[in-house]
Design an enzyme around this catalytic site. Structure first.
Site: not given
Length: 374
Positions: A195-196, A314, A317, A221
């Protein structure tokens, strides 16, 4: 009570500056200390206001956001959240900004934002607060990596696979070959979530993998408008063939399949083959695509033949899904805290005891190859 994160908004549109200020001001953990209408104005405001985080427009007059970011990261690193247009050009510029050390990005708020105001506000406030936790050392490390990759590029171009060589690889393993009966099941499938900070982390892994690596499925993401350009960008930096996943596509060695930004990517069996399945179900862990959805399909259909990888991101997940992968005998690895932009997802997996290996980003590719060859 902790000190609020001081934010400077940099955008040439007065309306966007006003909207962003209203949104960020709804969170008591954030204090908007000022706004700037162009990079030159921003430079003076940074000296005066000492912000903790910047939101930075990608496209501005006098000096574009990326040029300004390059100067900022070289001289005075500050965590930055890019504000990007939902276009292919916007995607390309945003990925370049992430190369340079931008922590994350949000898409440009639409003027008719009334019905999605709350969702957008939660997203930008969360990303600004996450950026506020990123250390100066992490930004310096990311910029140093960018500079090193720039200086290596001419060498890499001669050493890496050319377009012509890639076409010849595709002749052996054609991209449309998921309808062919001539290919056996991939021995191993690598399932990677991020993600991030993940767009850069994924690049660092793929750059180090040869065309002989196992097939890789990736859930990052990312907005739907950006996943296609991201796949194209990754295809230029690795010997593997990278594409946005299509429904029914066979998973082949030497190929990478990236989830579309608005669909869950799942792995299914079709006889002796593993294939990609795209699912339009609801978000899971607030995400679509979701890493947990991908991992659970891998648990059911690949089992111990899988290798699970969880990179910077972040939230949580992927952590529960990685534990399920480990429980069926698949080796699992998580990026370590030191090299992660945000140690949320991999950190949660480590807390659950779901990661067999915890390692710095630069060692992930070699560990994938080691596990694939066992």
């Amino acid at each position: 009570m902790s000190t609020p994160i001081k934010v400077l908004i940099v955008d040439d549109s007065a309306l966007v500056r006003k909207m962003l200020q209203e949104m960020l001001s709804t969170d008591p953990a954030i204090q908007v200390v000022g706004t700037a209408f162009d990079p030159f104005d921003a430079r003076e405001k940074i000296k005066q206001l000492h912000p903790d985080v910047l939101t930075l427009d990608v496209e501005m007059p006098k000096m574009d956001g990326v040029t300004f970011l390059k100067n900022l990261m070289r001289l005075h690193p500050v965590p930055v959240v890019m504000v990007s247009t939902l276009t292919e050009k916007g995607a390309d510029v945003t990925f370049e900004a992430m190369d340079l050390g931008a922590v994350d990005f949000v898409t440009k708020p639409k003027i008719d934002l009334a019905h999605t105001f709350e969702d957008y506000t939660v997203e930008i406030c969360t990303k600004v607060k996450t950026a506020g936790k990123v250390s100066k050392r992490m930004l310096e490390r990311q910029y140093a990596r960018y500079v090193a990759n720039q200086t290596k590029r001419p060498v890499m171009a001669s050493a890496s696979v050319t377009s012509e060589q890639k076409r010849s690889t595709d002749a052996v393993l054609p991209k449309s070959s998921f309808n062919s009966k001539h290919f056996k099941t991939t021995d191993k499938v690598v399932a990677l979530g991020a993600s991030t900070g993940g767009t850069e982390a994924i690049k660092e892994v793929l750059m180090r993998l040869p065309a002989t690596a196992p097939g890789i499925v990736i859930t990052q993401h990312i907005p739907a408008a950006f996943s296609g350009p991201f796949a194209k960008r990754m295809d230029t930096i690795t010997e593997m063939t990278v594409q946005q996943a299509q429904d029914g596509q066979q998973i082949l060695p030497g190929h990478v399949y990236i989830a579309p930004g608005d669909k869950h990517l799942m792995i299914a069996r079709d006889g002796a083959r593993y294939v990609c399945r795209l699912n339009d179900g609801p978000p899971v862990n607030r995400h679509k695509p979701s890493v947990d959805v991908m991992y659970r399909s891998v648990v059911q259909n690949v089992g111990p033949n899988a290798i699970g990888v969880l990179l910077t991101g972040m939230g949580a997940d992927g952590a529960a899904g990685m534990k399920e992968l480990q429980d069926v005998g698949a080796p699992t690895m998580a990026q370590d805290e030191k090299t992660s932009v945000v140690w949320g997802m991999p950190g949660e997996a480590v807390k659950l005891g779901a990661a067999n290996f915890v390692m710095p980003l630069e060692q992930v590719a070699s560990k994938i190859l080691e596990l694939a060859n066992r």
